[in-house]
Design an enzyme around this catalytic site. Structure first.
Site, PDB file in Angstrom:
ATOM      1  CG  HIS A 155      37.185  40.767  42.163  1.00  0.00           C
ATOM      2  ND1 HIS A 155      37.948  40.929  41.034  1.00  0.00           N
ATOM      3  CD2 HIS A 155      36.339  39.736  41.893  1.00  0.00           C
ATOM      4  CE1 HIS A 155      37.584  40.038  40.125  1.00  0.00           C
ATOM      5  NE2 HIS A 155      36.615  39.296  40.617  1.00  0.00           N
ATOM      6  CE  LYS A 159      39.912  37.685  42.857  1.00  0.00           C
ATOM      7  NZ  LYS A 159      39.694  36.261  43.100  1.00  0.00           N
TER       8      LYS A 159
END
Ligand SMILES: NC(=O)c1ccc[n+]([C@@H]2O[C@H](COP(=O)([O-])OP(=O)(O)OC[C@H]3O[C@@H](n4cnc5c(N)ncnc54)[C@H](OP(=O)(O)O)[C@@H]3O)[C@@H](O)[C@H]2O)c1
Length: 266
Positions: A155, A159
């Site tokens: 990600h 995040k």
């Protein structure tokens, strides 16, 4: 017209959810809430979402939002989500939750709220990932523990929780396919002299960087062969599209805790 309200509407997903709602048929963007102190308070929701002004402004009044809409979509933080679920429960109002990183006590709070309100809670709202969950369960059921299961996710650098909620959901699906509880077999981190891999474990590996929307792979590694199931998200719209679909599905439904497999009829 189903009236949709968005919490955390100045966030990355909040803005996308407002644009998606405004551009979808049969629904209307009826309200948006930001955290107290957020500079977006008082701004037109359309402008915040990067579309034309819609005449509705962002407030900090969460109770009023729940009173005026048919369904609320919430992609915020675990603590805020639990608070919002309480408002939904008090009024029997539908709530769609995309927030990840909830701890077991917070998930329990959602189950309690779902006794009096319809709540859709999914770590990933995309059609593709929900298909991947079903495939993972099936493949895990078809193979025995000679095949080691490893889940790899990547990600973007912003995040804050790891492994991703989707990776954990994939782990749960694999464990369910094998007929075991994920908590009993999960290996969430490896560092140093870990010893050999334990038969039957489900391992997780996490990468963070750049602007990656979200990649997930489930690897079934056997002796002499390997199966890899992969989903790559190229556009966050897959989440907002799924969330608005879930909101339409949930509005006015009987109380209960639902998942995207219910919404998508998988
Ligand atoms: N289920 C899915 O398909 C899916 C897909 C993508 C992301 N997610 C999850 O969705 C969540 C949000 O992601 P994001 O990238 O949009 O994060 P983000 O940009 O940080 O947005 C979160 C927003 O929530 C706001 N917020 C926090 N507490 C609040 C409160 N009490 N009342 C109202 N607003 C509040 C924050 O406001 P401030 O900035 O003022 O603190 C922020 O604007 C994360 O948990 C992420 O993992 C799920």
């Amino acid at each position: 017209m189903i009236r949709i309200g968005i919490t955390g509407c100045a966030g990355r997903m909040g803005r996308m959810l407002m644009a998606e709602t405004a551009g979808s048929e049969g629904v209307t963007l009826a309200g948006g809430v930001v955290r107290a102190g957020n500079s977006a308070e008082g701004q037109d929701l359309g402008v915040l979402a990067g579309i034309e002004p819609c005449g509705v402004t962002a407030t900090t009044d969460i109770a009023a939002l729940f009173d005026t809409v048919d369904v609320v979509i919430d992609f915020t933080t675990p603590g805020a989500t639990v608070d919002h679920a309480g408002h939904a429960a008090d009024r029997g109002k539908a709530l769609v939750i995309g927030t990840t990183g909830l701890d077991p006590a917070q998930e329990q709070a959602l189950r309690r709220a779902a006794e009096t309100a319809p709540i859709v809670f999914a770590a990933n709202m995309s059609l593709g990932v929900n298909l991947l969950l079903g495939l993972t369960r099936k493949v895990a059921a078809a193979l025995d523990a000679d095949f080691d299961i490893e889940i790899v996710e990547t990600h973007h650098r912003h995040k804050v929780d790891a492994p991703s909620g989707t990776a954990l959901a994939l782990g749960k699906a694999a464990a369910a396919g094998r007929g075991v509880a994920l908590d009993a077999v999960a290996q969430r981190a490896r560092d140093g002299h870990t010893g050999a891999r334990r038969r039957g474990d489900i391992g997780f590996a996490v990468l963070r960087g750049g602007d990656v929307v979200g990649d997930h792979s489930v690897v079934f590694a056997g002796t002499g062969e390997r199966i890899e199931l992969t989903h790559r998200a190229g556009d966050r719209r897959i989440y907002s599209r799924g969330a608005v679909r879930a909101a339409v599905w949930a509005a006015g439904r009987a109380p209960g805790l639902y998942g995207m497999s219910d919404v998508l009829g998988l």
